[in-house]
Design a protein around this motif. Structure first.
Motif, PDB file in Angstrom:
ATOM      1  N   HIS A  20      57.646  12.971 -12.778  1.00 57.94           N
ATOM      2  CA  HIS A  20      57.112  14.318 -12.541  1.00 57.94           C
ATOM      3  C   HIS A  20      55.685  14.164 -12.010  1.00 57.94           C
ATOM      4  CE1 HIS A  20      60.420  16.385 -14.594  1.00 57.94           C
ATOM      5  NE2 HIS A  20      60.361  15.427 -15.514  1.00 57.94           N
ATOM      6  N   GLU A  21      55.103  15.257 -11.563  1.00 62.67           N
ATOM      7  CA  GLU A  21      53.731  15.206 -11.032  1.00 62.67           C
ATOM      8  C   GLU A  21      52.730  14.715 -12.063  1.00 62.67           C
ATOM      9  OE1 GLU A  21      53.095  19.058  -9.285  1.00 62.67           O
ATOM     10  OE2 GLU A  21      54.365  18.566  -7.569  1.00 62.67           O
ATOM     11  N   ASP A  22      53.011  14.941 -13.362  1.00 57.59           N
ATOM     12  CA  ASP A  22      52.107  14.470 -14.427  1.00 57.59           C
ATOM     13  C   ASP A  22      52.420  13.031 -14.847  1.00 57.59           C
ATOM     14  OD1 ASP A  22      54.437  14.664 -15.915  1.00 57.59           O
ATOM     15  OD2 ASP A  22      53.636  16.114 -17.351  1.00 57.59           O
ATOM     16  N   GLU A  23      53.269  12.345 -14.098  1.00 54.94           N
ATOM     17  CA  GLU A  23      53.682  10.953 -14.299  1.00 54.94           C
ATOM     18  C   GLU A  23      54.645  10.754 -15.465  1.00 54.94           C
ATOM     19  OE1 GLU A  23      50.383   8.210 -14.121  1.00 54.94           O
ATOM     20  OE2 GLU A  23      49.635   9.123 -12.274  1.00 54.94           O
ATOM     21  N   SER A  24      55.099  11.832 -16.090  1.00 61.18           N
ATOM     22  CA  SER A  24      56.103  11.698 -17.151  1.00 61.18           C
ATOM     23  C   SER A  24      57.481  11.534 -16.501  1.00 61.18           C
ATOM     24  CB  SER A  24      56.097  12.933 -18.061  1.00 61.18           C
ATOM     25  OG  SER A  24      56.594  14.060 -17.362  1.00 61.18           O
ATOM     26  N   VAL A  25      58.425  11.030 -17.289  1.00 61.57           N
ATOM     27  CA  VAL A  25      59.782  10.827 -16.777  1.00 61.57           C
ATOM     28  C   VAL A  25      60.808  11.559 -17.642  1.00 61.57           C
ATOM     29  CG1 VAL A  25      59.289   8.660 -15.588  1.00 61.57           C
ATOM     30  CG2 VAL A  25      59.965   8.604 -17.986  1.00 61.57           C
ATOM     31  N   ASP A  26      60.391  12.670 -18.236  1.00 59.09           N
ATOM     32  CA  ASP A  26      61.299  13.472 -19.046  1.00 59.09           C
ATOM     33  C   ASP A  26      62.526  13.840 -18.220  1.00 59.09           C
ATOM     34  OD1 ASP A  26      59.350  13.379 -20.992  1.00 59.09           O
ATOM     35  OD2 ASP A  26      58.561  15.365 -20.544  1.00 59.09           O
ATOM     36  N   GLY A  27      63.689  13.561 -18.768  1.00 62.30           N
ATOM     37  CA  GLY A  27      64.939  13.815 -18.067  1.00 62.30           C
ATOM     38  C   GLY A  27      65.672  12.532 -17.715  1.00 62.30           C
TER      39      GLY A  27
END
Length: 186
Positions: A22-29
């Protein structure tokens, strides 16, 4: 004497719409459990060197990577991190590279050794793909759509031809797709 070249493989998790985070560098999902994880971990033995950008290296801090130390998951590999802003760490199995990645990777590919793993880093991958230094791409496609985020190939602005080598589909919907990057005609 024949010139040899080590293979550089961009091996990366991505959403169906081709974002590595994601844009916030998280990979949730992204799915973090299943046979695809054990297959990925087993496949790491095929590499003796890993390349990553600063953001990919620092992303590991949340999983126990200590600043200036090699990432334990890649403990059997020499680890090179490309960064202009990180301290110039140079310890056994970890070195920060401040120079342009292109000549460094060209030289690295000509040295003795096994396959080189390009870990994460869409910007770095796009840059190395633009200079025809990536030999194979393995996409670990997760069954999720992010909508926006960090693109899998950074800001690559050229067309590259690929040849499908293999696919593996897991029961949880994750799919590994292996491609050879076709070199342009001279």
């Amino acid at each position: 004497m024949q010139e040899t070249s080590r293979e550089l493989v961009y091996y990366v998790a991505t959403s169906v719409d081709h974002y590595i985070a994601h844009e916030d560098e998280s990979v949730d999902g992204f799915l973090t459990e299943g046979h695809h994880i054990s297959d990925y971990i087993t496949s790491l033995r095929d590499y003796d060197t890993v390349l990553m950008g600063r953001r990919t290296y620092e992303w590991g801090y949340q999983f126990g990577v200590q600043p200036g130390q090699p990432a334990p998951m890649y403990g059997h590999m020499m680890q090179y991190v490309f960064s202009q802003s990180m301290p110039a760490y140079k310890v056994e199995q970890l070195e920060v590279i401040r120079q342009d990645p292109v000549p460094f990777v060209r030289d690295l590919k000509m040295q003795d050794g096994g396959a080189i793993y390009l870990c994460g880093g869409g910007l770095l991958a796009g840059h190395l793909l633009s200079h025809h230094l990536v030999d194979r791409i393995i996409l670990k496609i997760n069954p999720v759509i992010f909508g926006t985020g960090i693109p899998v190939f950074g800001s690559l602005e050229r067309t590259l031809s690929l040849s499908l080598l293999d696919t593996k589909v897991y029961n949880n919907g994750v799919m590994f797709v292996h491609y050879a990057v076709n070199m342009p005609s001279a």
